[in-house]
Write an enzyme that holds these catalytic residues in place. Structure first.
Site, mmCIF file in Angstrom:
data_model
loop_
_atom_site.group_PDB
_atom_site.id
_atom_site.type_symbol
_atom_site.label_atom_id
_atom_site.label_comp_id
_atom_site.label_asym_id
_atom_site.label_seq_id
_atom_site.Cartn_x
_atom_site.Cartn_y
_atom_site.Cartn_z
ATOM 1 N N SER A 131 0.840 -1.206 0.000
ATOM 2 C CA SER A 131 0.000 0.000 0.000
ATOM 3 C C SER A 131 0.865 1.242 0.000
ATOM 4 O O SER A 131 2.011 1.212 0.428
ATOM 5 C CB SER A 131 -0.905 0.030 1.225
ATOM 6 O OG SER A 131 -1.600 1.270 1.261
ATOM 7 N N LYS A 185 -4.160 -6.850 3.578
ATOM 8 C CA LYS A 185 -4.216 -5.720 2.635
ATOM 9 C C LYS A 185 -5.663 -5.417 2.247
ATOM 10 O O LYS A 185 -6.070 -4.254 2.126
ATOM 11 C CB LYS A 185 -3.373 -6.014 1.386
ATOM 12 C CG LYS A 185 -3.506 -4.951 0.277
ATOM 13 C CD LYS A 185 -2.966 -3.622 0.727
ATOM 14 C CE LYS A 185 -3.099 -2.437 -0.181
ATOM 15 N NZ LYS A 185 -3.622 -2.432 -1.472
ATOM 16 N N HIS A 188 -7.172 -3.575 5.068
ATOM 17 C CA HIS A 188 -6.604 -2.214 5.015
ATOM 18 C C HIS A 188 -7.448 -1.365 4.065
ATOM 19 O O HIS A 188 -7.838 -0.243 4.382
ATOM 20 C CB HIS A 188 -5.144 -2.308 4.550
ATOM 21 C CG HIS A 188 -4.561 -1.011 4.061
ATOM 22 N ND1 HIS A 188 -4.926 -0.436 2.862
ATOM 23 C CD2 HIS A 188 -3.641 -0.180 4.605
ATOM 24 C CE1 HIS A 188 -4.257 0.692 2.701
ATOM 25 N NE2 HIS A 188 -3.472 0.863 3.736
ATOM 26 N N ASN A 189 -7.738 -1.904 2.896
ATOM 27 C CA ASN A 189 -8.510 -1.139 1.913
ATOM 28 C C ASN A 189 -9.946 -0.914 2.374
ATOM 29 O O ASN A 189 -10.528 0.133 2.099
ATOM 30 C CB ASN A 189 -8.505 -1.856 0.556
ATOM 31 C CG ASN A 189 -7.177 -1.705 -0.159
ATOM 32 O OD1 ASN A 189 -6.144 -1.512 0.487
ATOM 33 N ND2 ASN A 189 -7.182 -1.817 -1.464
ATOM 34 N N GLU A 192 -9.810 1.867 4.636
ATOM 35 C CA GLU A 192 -9.586 3.063 3.797
ATOM 36 C C GLU A 192 -10.929 3.601 3.254
ATOM 37 O O GLU A 192 -11.198 4.804 3.319
ATOM 38 C CB GLU A 192 -8.653 2.638 2.657
ATOM 39 C CG GLU A 192 -8.363 3.647 1.599
ATOM 40 C CD GLU A 192 -7.515 3.000 0.480
ATOM 41 O OE1 GLU A 192 -6.468 2.389 0.758
ATOM 42 O OE2 GLU A 192 -7.927 3.093 -0.695
HETATM 43 N N1 NAP Z 1 -1.726 2.048 -8.591
HETATM 44 C C1 NAP Z 1 -1.747 2.055 -7.264
HETATM 45 O O1 NAP Z 1 -1.733 3.108 -6.610
HETATM 46 C C2 NAP Z 1 -1.771 0.754 -6.511
HETATM 47 C C3 NAP Z 1 -1.636 0.761 -5.115
HETATM 48 C C4 NAP Z 1 -1.583 -0.450 -4.419
HETATM 49 C C5 NAP Z 1 -1.706 -1.636 -5.111
HETATM 50 N N2 NAP Z 1 -1.869 -1.624 -6.474
HETATM 51 C C6 NAP Z 1 -1.963 -2.913 -7.152
HETATM 52 O O2 NAP Z 1 -0.695 -3.203 -7.720
HETATM 53 C C7 NAP Z 1 -0.855 -3.905 -8.967
HETATM 54 C C8 NAP Z 1 -0.196 -3.098 -10.086
HETATM 55 O O3 NAP Z 1 -0.841 -1.836 -10.142
HETATM 56 P P1 NAP Z 1 -0.452 -0.723 -11.224
HETATM 57 O O4 NAP Z 1 -1.372 0.430 -10.980
HETATM 58 O O5 NAP Z 1 1.004 -0.503 -11.210
HETATM 59 O O6 NAP Z 1 -0.758 -1.442 -12.613
HETATM 60 P P2 NAP Z 1 -2.192 -1.783 -13.293
HETATM 61 O O7 NAP Z 1 -2.679 -0.565 -13.996
HETATM 62 O O8 NAP Z 1 -3.090 -2.415 -12.292
HETATM 63 O O9 NAP Z 1 -1.781 -2.888 -14.367
HETATM 64 C C9 NAP Z 1 -0.987 -2.551 -15.496
HETATM 65 C C10 NAP Z 1 0.154 -3.522 -15.633
HETATM 66 O O10 NAP Z 1 -0.347 -4.860 -15.778
HETATM 67 C C11 NAP Z 1 0.232 -5.431 -16.963
HETATM 68 N N3 NAP Z 1 -0.684 -6.422 -17.540
HETATM 69 C C12 NAP Z 1 -2.012 -6.311 -17.716
HETATM 70 N N4 NAP Z 1 -2.496 -7.453 -18.256
HETATM 71 C C13 NAP Z 1 -1.452 -8.291 -18.424
HETATM 72 C C14 NAP Z 1 -1.310 -9.617 -18.917
HETATM 73 N N5 NAP Z 1 -2.359 -10.304 -19.353
HETATM 74 N N6 NAP Z 1 -0.072 -10.174 -18.925
HETATM 75 C C15 NAP Z 1 0.994 -9.481 -18.471
HETATM 76 N N7 NAP Z 1 0.923 -8.227 -17.978
HETATM 77 C C16 NAP Z 1 -0.276 -7.638 -17.955
HETATM 78 C C17 NAP Z 1 0.410 -4.247 -17.868
HETATM 79 O O11 NAP Z 1 1.289 -4.570 -18.906
HETATM 80 P P3 NAP Z 1 1.184 -3.795 -20.329
HETATM 81 O O12 NAP Z 1 1.953 -2.541 -20.152
HETATM 82 O O13 NAP Z 1 1.787 -4.732 -21.277
HETATM 83 O O14 NAP Z 1 -0.277 -3.541 -20.605
HETATM 84 C C18 NAP Z 1 0.985 -3.239 -16.875
HETATM 85 O O15 NAP Z 1 2.336 -3.496 -16.581
HETATM 86 C C19 NAP Z 1 -2.362 -4.089 -9.129
HETATM 87 O O16 NAP Z 1 -2.753 -5.302 -8.569
HETATM 88 C C20 NAP Z 1 -2.942 -2.956 -8.314
HETATM 89 O O17 NAP Z 1 -4.264 -3.229 -7.887
HETATM 90 C C21 NAP Z 1 -1.882 -0.460 -7.180
#
Ligand code: NAP
Length: 470
Positions: A131, A185, A188-189, A192
């Site tokens: 987080s 986690k 936590h959400n 939130e």
């Molecule tokens: N963003 C936040 O603030 C936040 C905070 C806490 C936790 N999280 C969690 O952390 C994780 C990553 O979050 P994020 O915001 O960085 O990214 P995201 O927007 O949730 O996902 C995008 C990423 O996933 C990849 N992807 C999607 N489909 C795929 C597939 N079929 N095979 C391989 N790669 C694939 C994309 O690759 P391409 O570039 O090739 O499309 C890109 O690297 C998620 O589970 C999210 O819920 C996010």
């Protein structure tokens, strides 16, 4: 590109993956990165990671073979099917003892399934909540790892050095087996969601009942947040102060009032219902987002009904501070109660003191409130925060304010679902008697479900109606 093998690998170069890669490298580790779409990896390497010890790879085989053994690979891709797809691609390339860490918001039941699958292949799987959003990922998130303790030992130094650093240690602690990390986690959400909704209700009452302008509201939240140091209050202050450059007025006024959700609040409520744990403030927050999304219907119905906004009284502003504080405490109380039951039900052996400690910094629900919460759970017998010495006094001091605020808002067409859910939760949990005797009588009346008596042991049924003559 370095000729040495990397100590850590990250798959997924979106917001979280990029920032965590920079963070882990900053902590002194060489990191290999890979993304399905190679152009993003290239852009990252050329721009943000140009002078960093970060190895960009464009084939999964190259990525895996760039890592020292046992390989430690953190997956940060879109939650759901993409995680399974990445695991399926990785497994044939990895070897016994290698470790996969899922740092995304995966559902805890998916994590249980993946742990089994990966461990059947002789590898380890650590379901790990992360987080803190973009900022936390770069500067030190709260990290909630679960899975096999031996695998955690292998990655502990890396994860702990990337986490936020507090006087009590890094905000990363092994939480328990299998899906323990992702469960924590998820909760936590859920907390939130409840805190955000409580703040939104306080803002709404300030704007509509106290008729404060955005600067005045920001000042109040800032003052209220001094003893709390809560991240969600801090960002509320900044949001209230932000101007829309285009219109020259508060940006908040220009943002559509429909709240979206990715599902983790709903997962928390659903899991709580499955386990028979009441989390009404969290559920009220999920419902509030759903209601907000009915924008057209709300517009149509608002024309059919007229209500006034005349609930304000002298001292409402001061009471609102106490009401918000208690609703926030109640959100944590419900989440921690859910963790207590889930820990027992799923054999996680969670240490709630540790959980509160690693939420103290780096995450969205971080707040100085986590200090007394953590302290409260040093009492291993504590079954709810409502019983802890510190919070007992706070409830006694603030309860009247919460009652008055809910009552005042309820006399208007404004809303306070989270504040009122917190009040009803408190009242229910602190009432020796509740009207559930009526529910039992009704159940017995129409379904012969039986009831228990207050004066006698056993199970009873009453012939409430003379069926033959009805
Ligand atoms: N963003 C936040 O603030 C936040 C905070 C806490 C936790 N999280 C969690 O952390 C994780 C990553 O979050 P994020 O915001 O960085 O990214 P995201 O927007 O949730 O996902 C995008 C990423 O996933 C990849 N992807 C999607 N489909 C795929 C597939 N079929 N095979 C391989 N790669 C694939 C994309 O690759 P391409 O570039 O090739 O499309 C890109 O690297 C998620 O589970 C999210 O819920 C996010």
């Amino acid at each position: 590109m370095s000729s040495e093998e990397s100590e850590f690998g990250i798959i997924g170069m979106a917001v979280m993956g990029q920032n965590l890669a920079l963070n882990v490298e900053e902590s002194g580790y060489q990191v290999s990165v890979y993304n399905r779409t190679g152009s993003k990896t290239k852009e990252f390497k050329q721009q943000r990671a140009s002078d960093r010890d970060i190895v960009a790879t464009y084939e999964l085989e190259d990525f895996v073979s760039s890592l020292e053994r046992p390989r430690k690979i953190l997956i940060l891709v879109k939650a759901g099917d993409p995680v399974d797809m990445v695991i399926d691609q990785l497994l044939p390339l990895m070897e016994e003892g290698d470790i996969i860490i899922d740092g995304g918001n995966s559902h805890f039941q998916d994590t249980n399934r993946r742990v089994e699958k990966v461990e059947e292949e002789g590898l380890y799987y650590l379901g790990t909540g992360v987080s803190g959003g973009e900022y936390g990922a770069l500067h030190g998130p709260s990290i909630m790892p679960g899975g096999h303790p031996e695998a955690y030992e292998e990655v502990s130094d890396i994860l702990r050095s990337a986490a936020a650093q507090t006087p009590e240690g890094p905000t990363c602690e092994y939480l328990g087996p299998r899906s323990a990390g992702h469960y924590v986690k998820m909760v936590h959400n859920g907390i939130e969601y409840a805190v955000m909704q409580s703040i939104a209700e306080a803002y709404w009452a300030m704007e509509n009942l106290l008729e404060l302008n955005h600067e005045e509201m920001a000042d109040r939240f800032e003052e209220w947040n001094r003893p709390l140091e809560a991240y969600l209050m801090e960002i509320t202050v900044e949001i209230l102060r932000r101007e829309d450059e285009k219109m020259g007025r508060p940006l908040l006024q220009m943002i559509l009032d429909t709240a979206k959700q990715k599902g983790t609040g709903k997962w928390t409520s659903r899991s709580a219902l499955d386990l028979g744990v009441p989390t009404p403030t969290i559920t009220a927050a999920v419902d509030a987002r759903l209601l907000s999304s009915r924008k057209d219907q709300r517009g149509r119905l608002s024309e059919l009904y007229e209500t006034g906004n005349s609930g304000v009284y002298d001292g409402f502003g001061e009471d609102l501070e106490d009401a918000l504080y208690l609703s926030i405490v109640t959100a944590y109380a419900q989440g921690l109660d859910l963790l207590t039951v889930a820990s027992h039900e799923y054999d996680y052996s969670l240490d709630l003191q540790d959980v509160a400690r690693i939420w103290k910094d780096g995450c969205i629900i971080r707040s100085d409130l986590l200090d007394p919460i953590s302290e409260s759970y040093s009492d291993s017998e504590l079954d709810t925060l409502l019983a802890s010495k510190k919070f007992r006094d706070d409830y006694r001091d603030g309860l009247n304010s919460l009652q008055k605020v809910v009552s005042a808002i309820s006399k208007t067409n404004l809303i306070c679902p989270a504040l009122s859910a917190s009040l009803n939760y408190f009242n229910s949990l602190t009432s020796e008697r509740l009207p559930a005797n009526m529910i039992q009588a009704q159940r017995d009346y129409f379904g012969a479900h039986t009831y228990q008596r207050v004066d006698e042991e056993g199970t009873f049924h009453t012939e409430w109606q003379d069926i033959k003559n009805v």
